[in-house]
Motif scaffolding. Structure first.
Motif, PDB file in Angstrom:
ATOM      1  N   GLY A   1      42.854  42.820  57.612  1.00  0.00           N
ATOM      2  CA  GLY A   1      43.510  41.586  57.196  1.00  0.00           C
ATOM      3  C   GLY A   1      42.670  40.790  56.208  1.00  0.00           C
ATOM      4  O   GLY A   1      43.191  40.235  55.231  1.00  0.00           O
ATOM      5  N   ASP A   2      41.358  40.731  56.433  1.00  0.00           N
ATOM      6  CA  ASP A   2      40.464  40.046  55.490  1.00  0.00           C
ATOM      7  C   ASP A   2      40.502  40.727  54.121  1.00  0.00           C
ATOM      8  O   ASP A   2      40.515  40.059  53.075  1.00  0.00           O
ATOM      9  N   GLY A   3      40.498  42.066  54.140  1.00  0.00           N
ATOM     10  CA  GLY A   3      40.548  42.786  52.873  1.00  0.00           C
ATOM     11  C   GLY A   3      41.849  42.566  52.129  1.00  0.00           C
ATOM     12  O   GLY A   3      41.858  42.383  50.898  1.00  0.00           O
ATOM     13  N   LEU A   4      42.971  42.567  52.842  1.00  0.00           N
ATOM     14  CA  LEU A   4      44.267  42.308  52.199  1.00  0.00           C
ATOM     15  C   LEU A   4      44.348  40.883  51.663  1.00  0.00           C
ATOM     16  O   LEU A   4      44.896  40.649  50.587  1.00  0.00           O
ATOM     17  N   ARG A   5      43.805  39.937  52.423  1.00  0.00           N
ATOM     18  CA  ARG A   5      43.826  38.543  51.962  1.00  0.00           C
ATOM     19  C   ARG A   5      43.069  38.392  50.656  1.00  0.00           C
ATOM     20  O   ARG A   5      43.537  37.726  49.722  1.00  0.00           O
ATOM     21  N   ASP A   6      41.897  39.019  50.554  1.00  0.00           N
ATOM     22  CA  ASP A   6      41.119  38.933  49.320  1.00  0.00           C
ATOM     23  C   ASP A   6      41.794  39.697  48.183  1.00  0.00           C
ATOM     24  O   ASP A   6      41.784  39.241  47.031  1.00  0.00           O
ATOM     25  N   ALA A   7      42.388  40.843  48.503  1.00  0.00           N
ATOM     26  CA  ALA A   7      43.002  41.662  47.456  1.00  0.00           C
ATOM     27  C   ALA A   7      44.259  41.025  46.893  1.00  0.00           C
ATOM     28  O   ALA A   7      44.552  41.165  45.708  1.00  0.00           O
ATOM     29  N   LEU A   8      45.011  40.334  47.725  1.00  0.00           N
ATOM     30  CA  LEU A   8      46.290  39.741  47.309  1.00  0.00           C
ATOM     31  C   LEU A   8      46.154  38.277  46.949  1.00  0.00           C
ATOM     32  O   LEU A   8      47.164  37.605  46.690  1.00  0.00           O
ATOM     33  N   ASP A   9      44.951  37.742  46.925  1.00  0.00           N
ATOM     34  CA  ASP A   9      44.737  36.335  46.579  1.00  0.00           C
ATOM     35  C   ASP A   9      45.126  36.110  45.113  1.00  0.00           C
ATOM     36  O   ASP A   9      44.581  36.748  44.217  1.00  0.00           O
ATOM     37  N   PRO A  10      46.087  35.210  44.843  1.00  0.00           N
ATOM     38  CA  PRO A  10      46.509  34.978  43.446  1.00  0.00           C
ATOM     39  C   PRO A  10      45.367  34.505  42.557  1.00  0.00           C
ATOM     40  O   PRO A  10      45.395  34.747  41.343  1.00  0.00           O
ATOM     41  N   ARG A  11      44.374  33.851  43.100  1.00  0.00           N
ATOM     42  CA  ARG A  11      43.259  33.381  42.283  1.00  0.00           C
ATOM     43  C   ARG A  11      42.422  34.507  41.733  1.00  0.00           C
ATOM     44  O   ARG A  11      41.638  34.320  40.793  1.00  0.00           O
ATOM     45  N   GLU A  12      42.575  35.728  42.323  1.00  0.00           N
ATOM     46  CA  GLU A  12      41.800  36.878  41.852  1.00  0.00           C
ATOM     47  C   GLU A  12      42.535  37.681  40.789  1.00  0.00           C
ATOM     48  O   GLU A  12      42.021  38.656  40.294  1.00  0.00           O
TER      49      GLU A  12
END
Length: 294
Positions: free
Chosen positions: A282-293
């Motif tokens: 879940g942490d990895g998906l949150r970082d991967a799908l973060d619009p700011r990235e």
């Protein structure tokens, strides 16, 4: 003028380039390792019992209450009835994973439909629908679980239904909040201007844009549902024999902790490992799908 031989490799490399979100997820080492670990646990739970020497149901009367050993293939030991703990742990993990995945699917399905509808329609409809959610939050969940189990028995489908009946509430709130921000976007206004029906706008424009947040929140829901099933089983309200789950095994092991600690240790370690791995994913998906990235 570039030579044709130089253009083709560049175009091929461009086509083969990993999507940005997937590349960001791949850089999250803990999440990537957790995916591998979860795949191994799922493979062991669903396919492992087919290759074991011992059955999770049959008793080995010559190896009663046996500590973990290589003798007779009882790597996790046996219980007081001579049943192989490794086989029971893998079969119990299959049940726990099925409850977690099915419960999360129902939670996501109901929560997305309910939350997206409330958020898009807004106004009085939104107010009434969210008051229903607030009232359901006020209902003692454990009391409802005890009542349903008492009236209808401890069937597998009933356990999933009992957990799913309340697990969608958080998903609905999250989806509703995201929908409130999406309904004022230009592409939604354009669809509304050309006469697209609200149901079609929700299905074609709102829900697809919620995929990222739903995927991330689902990874939070899976361990929560597995843990809820374990708590219900620990209280004697989960699945019943001959079925078992990690919660049932932990409940049984807790009663015999002094004499046979391995009965608690083995399923508890697998349960904790699974919960931690899902959280890391879940942490990895949150970082991967973060619009700011992006």
């Amino acid at each position: 003028m570039n030579a044709p031989g130089l253009i083709a490799p560049a175009a091929t490399a461009q086509k083969r380039r990993m999507p940005p979100a997937l590349a960001r997820f791949a850089r999250h080492r803990a999440a990537l390792a957790s995916v591998v670990m979860l795949a191994l646990i799922a493979l062991a739970c669903f396919a492992g019992p087919l290759f074991l020497l011992n059955s999770p149901i049959d008793s080995d009367w010559s190896a009663i209450s046996l500590a973990p050993t290589l003798q007779g293939g009882h790597w996790f030991g046996t219980d007081e009835l001579g049943r192989d703990l490794l086989a029971r742990t893998l079969v119990g993990g299959r049940v726990s994973l099925e409850v977690g995945l099915l419960g999360t699917f129902v939670s996501a399905l109901v929560g997305v439909i309910y939350g997206a509808t409330a958020g898009y329609l807004g106004g009085r409809v939104d107010a009434v629908m969210m008051r229903v959610v607030d009232m359901m939050y006020a209902i003692p969940y454990m009391l409802i679980a005890i009542l349903m189990v008492t009236l209808f028995g401890r069937a597998f489908s009933l356990v999933v239904l009992t957990i799913s009946a309340f697990s969608w509430l958080d998903m609905a709130r999250v989806v509703r909040g995201q929908t409130l921000s999406l309904r004022s976007r230009e592409f939604v206004d354009a669809a509304r201007a050309i006469g697209v029906r609200p149901a079609a706008i929700i299905a074609r424009h709102i829900v697809p844009n919620l995929a990222g947040i739903v995927a991330v929140y689902a990874t939070v829901t899976v361990p929560a549902i597995i843990l809820t099933e374990s708590v219900l089983s620990f209280l004697g309200l989960g699945v019943q024999e001959p079925m078992t789950s990690w919660g049932v095994l932990i409940q049984d092991g807790a009663q015999k902790l002094d004499a046979m600690p391995w009965l608690l240790l083995c399923p508890a370690v697998l349960l904790c490992t699974t919960l931690y791995c899902v959280n890391f994913v879940g942490d990895g998906l949150r970082d991967a799908l973060d619009p700011r990235e992006r």
